[in-house]
Design a protein around this motif. Sequence first.
Motif, mmCIF file in Angstrom:
data_model
loop_
_atom_site.group_PDB
_atom_site.id
_atom_site.type_symbol
_atom_site.label_atom_id
_atom_site.label_comp_id
_atom_site.label_asym_id
_atom_site.label_seq_id
_atom_site.Cartn_x
_atom_site.Cartn_y
_atom_site.Cartn_z
ATOM 1 N N HIS A 38 0.847 -1.202 0.000
ATOM 2 C CA HIS A 38 0.000 0.000 0.000
ATOM 3 C C HIS A 38 0.880 1.250 0.000
ATOM 4 O O HIS A 38 1.844 1.326 0.753
ATOM 5 C CB HIS A 38 -0.886 0.036 1.248
ATOM 6 C CG HIS A 38 -1.925 -1.038 1.238
ATOM 7 N ND1 HIS A 38 -2.898 -1.151 2.193
ATOM 8 C CD2 HIS A 38 -2.152 -2.050 0.374
ATOM 9 C CE1 HIS A 38 -3.663 -2.169 1.918
ATOM 10 N NE2 HIS A 38 -3.232 -2.749 0.824
ATOM 11 N N ASN A 39 0.516 2.181 -0.834
ATOM 12 C CA ASN A 39 1.185 3.477 -0.916
ATOM 13 C C ASN A 39 2.677 3.384 -1.259
ATOM 14 O O ASN A 39 3.439 4.303 -0.966
ATOM 15 C CB ASN A 39 0.990 4.275 0.386
ATOM 16 C CG ASN A 39 -0.487 4.532 0.600
ATOM 17 O OD1 ASN A 39 -1.204 4.902 -0.332
ATOM 18 N ND2 ASN A 39 -0.967 4.288 1.807
ATOM 19 N N GLN A 40 3.091 2.303 -1.832
ATOM 20 C CA GLN A 40 4.488 2.158 -2.267
ATOM 21 C C GLN A 40 4.658 2.835 -3.634
ATOM 22 O O GLN A 40 3.756 2.787 -4.474
ATOM 23 C CB GLN A 40 4.826 0.675 -2.379
ATOM 24 C CG GLN A 40 6.262 0.426 -2.747
ATOM 25 C CD GLN A 40 6.579 -1.055 -2.865
ATOM 26 O OE1 GLN A 40 5.786 -1.907 -2.480
ATOM 27 N NE2 GLN A 40 7.745 -1.343 -3.418
ATOM 28 N N THR A 41 5.807 3.453 -3.833
ATOM 29 C CA THR A 41 6.102 4.085 -5.131
ATOM 30 C C THR A 41 7.232 3.316 -5.796
ATOM 31 O O THR A 41 8.224 2.996 -5.138
ATOM 32 C CB THR A 41 6.517 5.549 -4.936
ATOM 33 O OG1 THR A 41 5.471 6.209 -4.244
ATOM 34 C CG2 THR A 41 6.776 6.245 -6.258
ATOM 35 N N LEU A 96 -3.995 3.397 -8.880
ATOM 36 C CA LEU A 96 -2.586 3.461 -9.258
ATOM 37 C C LEU A 96 -2.348 4.813 -9.915
ATOM 38 O O LEU A 96 -3.107 5.207 -10.819
ATOM 39 C CB LEU A 96 -2.249 2.316 -10.217
ATOM 40 C CG LEU A 96 -2.280 0.926 -9.576
ATOM 41 C CD1 LEU A 96 -2.257 -0.162 -10.629
ATOM 42 C CD2 LEU A 96 -1.119 0.746 -8.607
ATOM 43 N N LEU A 97 -1.337 5.524 -9.430
ATOM 44 C CA LEU A 97 -1.071 6.865 -9.958
ATOM 45 C C LEU A 97 0.197 6.847 -10.796
ATOM 46 O O LEU A 97 1.266 6.466 -10.304
ATOM 47 C CB LEU A 97 -0.885 7.850 -8.806
ATOM 48 C CG LEU A 97 -2.034 7.977 -7.806
ATOM 49 C CD1 LEU A 97 -1.654 8.956 -6.708
ATOM 50 C CD2 LEU A 97 -3.290 8.448 -8.511
ATOM 51 N N LEU A 98 0.069 7.249 -12.035
ATOM 52 C CA LEU A 98 1.237 7.337 -12.919
ATOM 53 C C LEU A 98 1.705 8.793 -12.954
ATOM 54 O O LEU A 98 0.931 9.695 -13.288
ATOM 55 C CB LEU A 98 0.846 6.867 -14.337
ATOM 56 C CG LEU A 98 1.856 7.176 -15.442
ATOM 57 C CD1 LEU A 98 3.157 6.422 -15.236
ATOM 58 C CD2 LEU A 98 1.272 6.800 -16.816
ATOM 59 N N SER A 150 -13.675 -1.609 7.842
ATOM 60 C CA SER A 150 -13.131 -0.565 6.981
ATOM 61 C C SER A 150 -13.029 -1.110 5.570
ATOM 62 O O SER A 150 -13.105 -2.307 5.358
ATOM 63 C CB SER A 150 -11.768 -0.120 7.487
ATOM 64 O OG SER A 150 -10.869 -1.197 7.380
ATOM 65 N N CYS A 151 -12.888 -0.226 4.596
ATOM 66 C CA CYS A 151 -12.711 -0.696 3.231
ATOM 67 C C CYS A 151 -11.645 0.165 2.561
ATOM 68 O O CYS A 151 -11.239 1.194 3.090
ATOM 69 C CB CYS A 151 -14.023 -0.656 2.451
ATOM 70 S SG CYS A 151 -14.345 0.902 1.669
ATOM 71 N N CYS A 152 -11.180 -0.284 1.416
ATOM 72 C CA CYS A 152 -10.099 0.439 0.752
ATOM 73 C C CYS A 152 -10.537 0.893 -0.627
ATOM 74 O O CYS A 152 -11.258 0.202 -1.314
ATOM 75 C CB CYS A 152 -8.898 -0.473 0.560
ATOM 76 S SG CYS A 152 -8.321 -1.194 2.054
ATOM 77 N N VAL A 194 -3.623 3.636 -1.649
ATOM 78 C CA VAL A 194 -4.743 2.943 -0.996
ATOM 79 C C VAL A 194 -5.270 3.831 0.109
ATOM 80 O O VAL A 194 -4.533 4.189 1.034
ATOM 81 C CB VAL A 194 -4.292 1.582 -0.414
ATOM 82 C CG1 VAL A 194 -5.459 0.874 0.267
ATOM 83 C CG2 VAL A 194 -3.722 0.697 -1.504
ATOM 84 N N ASN A 195 -6.527 4.209 -0.019
ATOM 85 C CA ASN A 195 -7.144 5.043 1.020
ATOM 86 C C ASN A 195 -8.078 4.201 1.855
ATOM 87 O O ASN A 195 -9.046 3.658 1.343
ATOM 88 C CB ASN A 195 -7.953 6.192 0.396
ATOM 89 C CG ASN A 195 -7.046 7.212 -0.223
ATOM 90 O OD1 ASN A 195 -5.988 7.503 0.320
ATOM 91 N ND2 ASN A 195 -7.433 7.718 -1.382
#
Length: 517
Positions: free
Chosen positions: A105-108, A140-142, A134-136, A124-125
């Motif tokens: 999660h949240n890895q670049t 993916l951000l390019l 909870s849910c996610c 991942v929020n």
Amino acid sequence: MFAISLVVLFFVISGICLFLLILRLFLYRTALIHVVNKWVHWIEDGMHVHQIFKVPEFNHDNFQENQFYGQVFTYLNSLASIENSDFTNLFSGKKSNDIILYLDHNQTIHDTFLGARVSWKNEVNDQKLGEDQSCCRRTLLLKIKKKDKRRILRPYLQHIHNAVSEDLQQRKREVKLYMNTQYDHRINGRWNSIPFTHPSTFDTMAMDSDLKYRIKSDLESFLKSKQYYHRLGRIWKRSYLLYGPSGTGKSSFVAAMAKLLNYDVYEIDLSRVADDSDLKMLLLQTSNKSVIVIEDLDRFMNDNKSVRGVSFSGVSTFMDGILSSCRGDEKIMIFTMNSKDKIDSSLLRPGRIDVHIYFPMCNFNSFKSLANSYLGIRDHKLFPQVEEIFQTGATMSPAEVGEIMIVNRSSPSRALKSVITALQTNAATGWRLSESASSRPSAEESGGESGGVFWKDKGSVPVAKEVRKLYGLLRLKSGKISGPSVAKEVRKLYGLLRLKSGKISGPSGHDSEMIER
Ligand SMILES: Nc1ncnc2c1ncn2[C@@H]1O[C@H](COP(=O)(O)OP(=O)(O)OP(=O)(O)O)[C@@H](O)[C@H]1O
Ligand SMILES: [Mg+2]
């Protein structure tokens, strides 16, 4: 003088080279080189304008998975640069010695394409839904430099698509089992998946071979009939009802069908479905070429508490599959039940259920098939004795027979003796017989108003044969029961006979029977 300056210059250059060499060694030895690289990239990034492209997990209507998300995710996990990340996940692979790297999660991570450097973030929020739920929301951000965008964006996306298509095809062959999660209006995706590794196949099922062959042909001819269904104006779907007593292999057969088709399985737990529209949504979120399964439908239909918000019409609309037709591709629906007795016949009419397949209790043929697969024997001196007991009408479920065989697998003789004892006990108590009689397909089921194609494995037997069986059972029982209990047993068997004669229909010269209406 000139010579001295040359010597000084030589020493200076050598000194600088030595210094750089030692610095390089130091940076690499201490891994400080990564820190330096980071700074360089940070400074370089700061000097450029970037553009961000989002690849969300779900399409904008939030109904269906964004297939490109899956492709990019697979691609990123295959990049060598994932190994150089500051952190990542390690999981065991399919083979025992396989280790796979998996984006956290949240890895670049970074990638280069045609000399341009791009980065991807697995954003991942977490959303808090309640006390302990909870849910996610995954995207993916390019991140790409604006100056490179025009040159590389399209070819880069195409490159990702090409790179993973082979891998996806490979993965497509790995069947998945999807299960619906508890309803919550804030969650987009309602299906959780795991690899579908159920070991059942058509070959391992102890069933009439002719019946198996006809089910296989039915599935295969359905898959080839897209144009035909289209021409008829019908939705390209086929629904099967597997019904019969507990432990007769219905769930195992669902697995065998999915494996034969190589389709993913979507198993709907109705107790987790909020209402009719939630059921529709679940259907819409299934992928193409899948098997949709509802197990124990009779239990849910007869138990209002379990179905909660799902109404009768919700279930029947679901069975009609109108919504699934929006996707255009073939759908196989499978419903399992212990008995059709209390089910509204309109739910089982042709179109809603196309094929009814009865799963009977064990008979001598299925017993032999189980003995072959569980004990590795095709014949045995105790077989005639087993056959005789089956002829008296004593029976057990294949699950029970299988269990006895597994426990005694080191000694086939002991296994067969244990099966004989269990069958005798069942025959003596009469419990199994009455149970199996009540769960056989009734005359109504095999000739009544509900429709479809009926396939049964020795489901109907002629009355005369039943009488013989009951007589045999009576003889068996009379050896053990005396006095007034004999009269009571006779009354019981007479009642049972009447029950059966109301239910028995047609000749049973064949192992299985198909009735088309
Ligand atoms: N016809 C069969 N051939 C081979 N194995 C069988 C058969 N029927 C049952 N079994 C074995 O018995 C066990 C239980 O079978 P399964 O769960 O498929 O029964 P079921 O009909 O779905 O029962 P239920 O109605 O209780 O859900 C499985 O391990 C399966 O391998
Ligand atoms: Mg089952």
